[in-house]
Design a protein around this motif. Structure first.
Motif, PDB file in Angstrom:
ATOM      1  N   UNK A  67       0.862  -1.179   0.000  1.00 24.07           N
ATOM      2  CA  UNK A  67       0.000   0.000   0.000  1.00 24.07           C
ATOM      3  C   UNK A  67       0.900   1.232   0.000  1.00 24.07           C
ATOM      4  N   UNK A  68       0.731   2.182  -0.931  1.00 26.20           N
ATOM      5  CA  UNK A  68       1.625   3.343  -1.010  1.00 26.20           C
ATOM      6  C   UNK A  68       1.638   4.152   0.289  1.00 26.20           C
ATOM      7  N   UNK A  69       2.830   4.649   0.628  1.00 28.98           N
ATOM      8  CA  UNK A  69       2.970   5.523   1.799  1.00 28.98           C
ATOM      9  C   UNK A  69       2.588   6.947   1.414  1.00 28.98           C
ATOM     10  N   UNK A  70       2.070   7.691   2.374  1.00 28.56           N
ATOM     11  CA  UNK A  70       1.792   9.110   2.172  1.00 28.56           C
ATOM     12  C   UNK A  70       2.955   9.897   2.763  1.00 28.56           C
ATOM     13  N   UNK A  71       3.537  10.815   1.990  1.00 36.17           N
ATOM     14  CA  UNK A  71       4.701  11.569   2.443  1.00 36.17           C
ATOM     15  C   UNK A  71       4.356  12.982   2.896  1.00 36.17           C
ATOM     16  N   UNK A  72       3.426  13.589   2.193  1.00 28.80           N
ATOM     17  CA  UNK A  72       3.205  15.014   2.468  1.00 28.80           C
ATOM     18  C   UNK A  72       1.844  15.450   1.931  1.00 28.80           C
TER      19      UNK A  72
END
Length: 468
Positions: A67-72
């Motif tokens: 699952x993609x990480x959220x960075x900003x």
């Protein structure tokens, strides 16, 4: 937005546009200092933007490698910007348009990985999470993994209300989402059942029809008749595969083949292209990779009859990649066998880790000295297979006697893109015989026909030490 010149918030250089929807555009960006790729989702500020940016909060609660990480999260006067991990690969939707990639093995892989992601979400504490929008477009298939993207309407089960129930894609949405009925884990189970149905219909050889009953049960209109969990659904798939004596990962395991010739213009490229054509014709996805300075792939592409697909070039059953050099990344389709053409660079080919190394040698008198030198360089390479060119079986037998090992004879051939009966028999025999030597690399056959009969197989064994 001028893509070529845009740097967002002093950190993210926009490289290209990945896609767009209602009020939303997704860009591929590169972090200026760290150098990594990011997916930047730009969301227009409007009355519906509040629920669109809630995806950032959802992703912030998830910690799973697929699952993609959220960075900003940033904003300006007109837009919100969500900066996420870039999921590299092709969407399952795109792959399904190319039926040669949809095999029983591929279906089992996709369904297993997707079910595992859903199972993780459904067991989150303190509240389970529903994905609610499962469809091929949201499954990204990379070279080494599967990722689930777009969590815009995902939500925790304790918070899910009617305002989210009307969102989703009708073809994959459970009937309860279109009514006032309560949604639950069974709602995602319905969607993965419909996904399995789509994959079964896309598979060309109908071997996956054995999974249709499982798909129908998962997507039953009566939610009480569905599987109770993603784990139960996956167990049913595994049980069915075992009952058919088919491993859940029945993949060929032959992932990389390197080819090199004893000297220039000895036929390495011709052989490599022909082998790529052979694999794809037999529903084993393969990609030819040019790893030499000949530039033959680009030259052939300029002649026409090729279709460019994300840096790869397709011509009927052939899929190939020119030698781009370092710094250029091209997505090789999942489960594709890479056939790497090193030209006459024997040393480079030997240094490349591969499951099989095809050494092409000439059969003319003046070519034997180069053949001997090449063999001395490569003779200890694991998975080495010797191939004598030009259809000279006599020379192939001489090489076999000299080197004390099997030598195959590649037939005289005009067109590498056309699979003749002679080439097909040669590749059939090569892969069948070498399979017994390199079992860990080649553990199953998925060709549509059966091997001829017991007599011909017996003859093959008797001739095992002779050149084909």
């Amino acid at each position: 937005m001028n893509i070529q010149e845009t740097i967002l918030f002093g950190r993210y250089r926009i490289l290209s546009e990945l896609g767009r929807g209602s009020g939303t555009t997704v860009y591929l960006a590169r972090h200026q200092k760290l150098g990594g790729y990011r997916a930047v989702k730009r969301i227009l500020k409007d009355p519906e933007s509040a629920w669109k940016i809630r995806e950032a909060d959802i992703l912030n609660h998830l910690n799973h490698p697929q699952i993609p990480h959220i960075y900003d999260v940033e904003e300006d006067e007109e837009f919100f910007y969500m900066v996420e991990e870039y999921a590299e690969g092709e969407s399952l939707e795109a792959l399904m348009l190319q039926s040669s990639f949809i095999t029983l093995d591929f279906i089992c892989y996709i369904i297993t990985e997707t079910a595992n992601i859903l199972d993780y979400m459904h067991h989150l504490k303190p509240f389970p999470m529903l994905y609610q929008d499962l469809k091929p477009e949201h499954i990204i298939v990379g070279k080494n993994s599967v990722k689930l993207v777009d969590f815009g309407i995902a939500d925790f089960l304790s918070k899910t209300g009617n305002k989210f129930q009307n969102y989703g894609t009708p073809r994959f949405c459970a009937p309860e989402k279109l009514s006032d009925a309560k949604v639950g884990i069974y709602t995602d189970i319905y969607s993965i059942g419909k996904l399995l149905e789509e994959l079964i219909r896309a598979e060309g050889n109908h071997k996956s029809r054995c999974l249709m009953q499982i798909a129908k049960k998962a997507a039953d209109l009566d939610r009480s008749a569905r599987y109770a969990s993603a784990g139960d659904f996956l167990s049913a798939v595994k049980e069915q595969m075992q009952s058919k004596k088919i491993s859940i990962y029945q993949g060929h395991l032959l992932k990389k083949i390197v080819a090199a010739g004893s000297q220039p213009h000895i036929g390495t490229t011709h052989l490599s292209v022909s082998l790529t054509e052979y694999f794809n014709q037999n529903n084993l996805p393969a990609v030819y990779r040019e790893h030499n300075s000949s530039d033959d792939m680009r030259t052939a592409a300029r002649q026409g009859s090729f279709v460019e697909e994300g840096g790869l070039y397709r011509r009927k059953n052939f899929l190939g990649m020119p030698a781009y050099g370092q710094g250029v990344e091209v997505n090789i389709p999942y489960n594709a066998i890479e056939i790497i053409d090193y030209g006459s660079d024997i040393a480079g080919a030997v240094s490349e880790g591969a499951d099989m190394f095809l050494l092409v040698v000439g059969s003319r008198e003046w070519e034997t000295e180069c053949a001997n030198a090449a063999y001395e360089t490569a003779k200890h390479k694991p998975g080495l297979v010797l191939i004598s060119n030009y259809g000279n079986k006599s020379r192939a037998r001489q090489y076999a006697k000299k080197y004390g090992r099997r030598v195959y004879c590649f037939p005289l051939d005009k067109d590498p893109f056309y699979m003749t009966k002679e080439k097909e028999r040669m590749f059939d025999g090569l892969l069948e015989k070498e399979r017994t030597v390199t079992k860990k690399y080649w553990n199953c056959r998925k060709y549509p026909r059966q091997w001829r009969n017991a007599l011909s197989r017996g003859i093959g064994k008797l001739c095992g030490k002779r050149a084909k």
